[in-house]
Design a protein around this motif. Structure first.
Motif, PDB file in Angstrom:
ATOM      1  N   GLY A  19       0.723  -1.103   0.058  1.00 28.91           N
ATOM      2  CA  GLY A  19       0.159  -0.084  -0.095  1.00 28.91           C
ATOM      3  C   GLY A  19       0.792   1.364  -0.066  1.00 28.91           C
ATOM      4  N   TYR A  21      -3.429   1.434  -0.323  1.00 30.94           N
ATOM      5  CA  TYR A  21      -4.203   0.773  -1.298  1.00 30.94           C
ATOM      6  C   TYR A  21      -5.315   1.966  -1.576  1.00 30.94           C
ATOM      7  N   ASN A  25     -11.072   0.462  -1.650  1.00 35.29           N
ATOM      8  CA  ASN A  25     -10.718  -1.022  -1.479  1.00 35.29           C
ATOM      9  C   ASN A  25     -10.897  -1.704   0.046  1.00 35.29           C
ATOM     10  N   GLN A  26     -11.189  -3.034  -0.140  1.00 33.84           N
ATOM     11  CA  GLN A  26     -11.112  -3.880   1.083  1.00 33.84           C
ATOM     12  C   GLN A  26      -9.804  -4.851   0.964  1.00 33.84           C
ATOM     13  N   THR A  27      -9.440  -5.395   2.070  1.00 30.93           N
ATOM     14  CA  THR A  27      -8.319  -6.580   2.052  1.00 30.93           C
ATOM     15  C   THR A  27      -9.195  -7.579   2.932  1.00 30.93           C
ATOM     16  N   TRP A  49      -6.730  -5.610  -6.560  1.00 34.08           N
ATOM     17  CA  TRP A  49      -5.936  -4.622  -6.786  1.00 34.08           C
ATOM     18  C   TRP A  49      -4.405  -5.117  -6.778  1.00 34.08           C
ATOM     19  N   THR A  51      -2.046  -8.608  -4.805  1.00 33.00           N
ATOM     20  CA  THR A  51      -2.094  -9.591  -3.966  1.00 33.00           C
ATOM     21  C   THR A  51      -0.505  -9.687  -3.341  1.00 33.00           C
ATOM     22  N   LEU A  80      -2.830 -12.123   1.052  1.00 36.04           N
ATOM     23  CA  LEU A  80      -3.193 -10.807   1.433  1.00 36.04           C
ATOM     24  C   LEU A  80      -3.913 -10.617  -0.142  1.00 36.04           C
ATOM     25  N   ASN A  82      -6.295  -7.574  -1.966  1.00 34.87           N
ATOM     26  CA  ASN A  82      -6.956  -6.222  -1.885  1.00 34.87           C
ATOM     27  C   ASN A  82      -7.570  -6.073  -2.860  1.00 34.87           C
TER      28      ASN A  82
END
Length: 194
Positions: A19, A21, A25-27, A49, A51, A80, A82
């Motif tokens: 980030g 980010y 966006n969400q993660t 977006w 990984t 991860l 996002n």
């Protein structure tokens, strides 16, 4: 996270791994066996977006790959993810998660055996938790109808995520013939609207 990790870009799409980010966006963090193939599964989805692979859910700060592989740190090999919820829903991501591995196997995926290969969903908000638990319930029913045992996936609020070493990030893009042990059950995951 070390300084080197904070400066890394995604090998496939060039976005920053750590980030910042985009604000909308969400993660979410997902583990479904060896993280090389799991990460590739998610970076290919439109609306994701970025990984990154790392270690999560254990009791040791800043573990190394060798320490996690020993099984003594309690970490899972996690990804991860996002994503922009205007482009891809969490439900759609979870359909991929459930269908592309066997969440009934406990501390293993196929030939990969050990607690580091367990199935996990680590959510980051109450809203995500509701969606995750609904998807779990729906897929549990589908698996039961398909003759499979109960889901063993660990579901909880996301603990600390430790980025894996640089050479693991987007490993299968850098090593196209590398190992990927992902294998689903063949049971479809259907959720309302997904």
């Amino acid at each position: 996270m070390d300084i080197a990790t904070s400066q890394l870009s995604h090998f496939v799409n060039g976005n920053s791994l750590a980030g910042p980010y985009p604000a909308q966006n969400q993660t979410i963090y997902l583990a479904l066996g060896c993280f090389w193939g799991a990460e590739r599964l998610f970076w290919r989805l439109d609306g994701v977006w970025v990984t990154a692979v790392g270690y999560q859910g254990g009791h040791q700060d800043h573990p190394t790959y060798q320490e996690v592989c020993s099984g003594r740190t309690g970490h899972a090999e996690a990804v991860l993810v996002n994503f922009d919820p205007a482009l891809i829903s969490l439900e759609e991501i979870l359909v991929e998660f459930w269908q592309e591995h066997d969440p009934t196997q406990g501390n293993r995926q196929g030939n990969d055996v050990g607690s580091q290969y367990r199935s996990t969903v680590y959510f980051t908000s109450n809203a995500q938790e509701k969606i995750v638990r609904a998807s779990y319930a729906a897929y549990s029913r589908s698996l039961k109808e398909g003759g499979f045992g109960p889901i063993t996936t660990e579901i909880k609020l996301a603990p600390e995520f430790y980025f894996a070493e640089e050479y693991h990030q987007q490993y299968l893009a850098k090593n196209p013939n590398g190992y990927c042990g992902l294998k689903g059950t063949g049971v479809c995951c259907t959720m309302g609207g997904a």
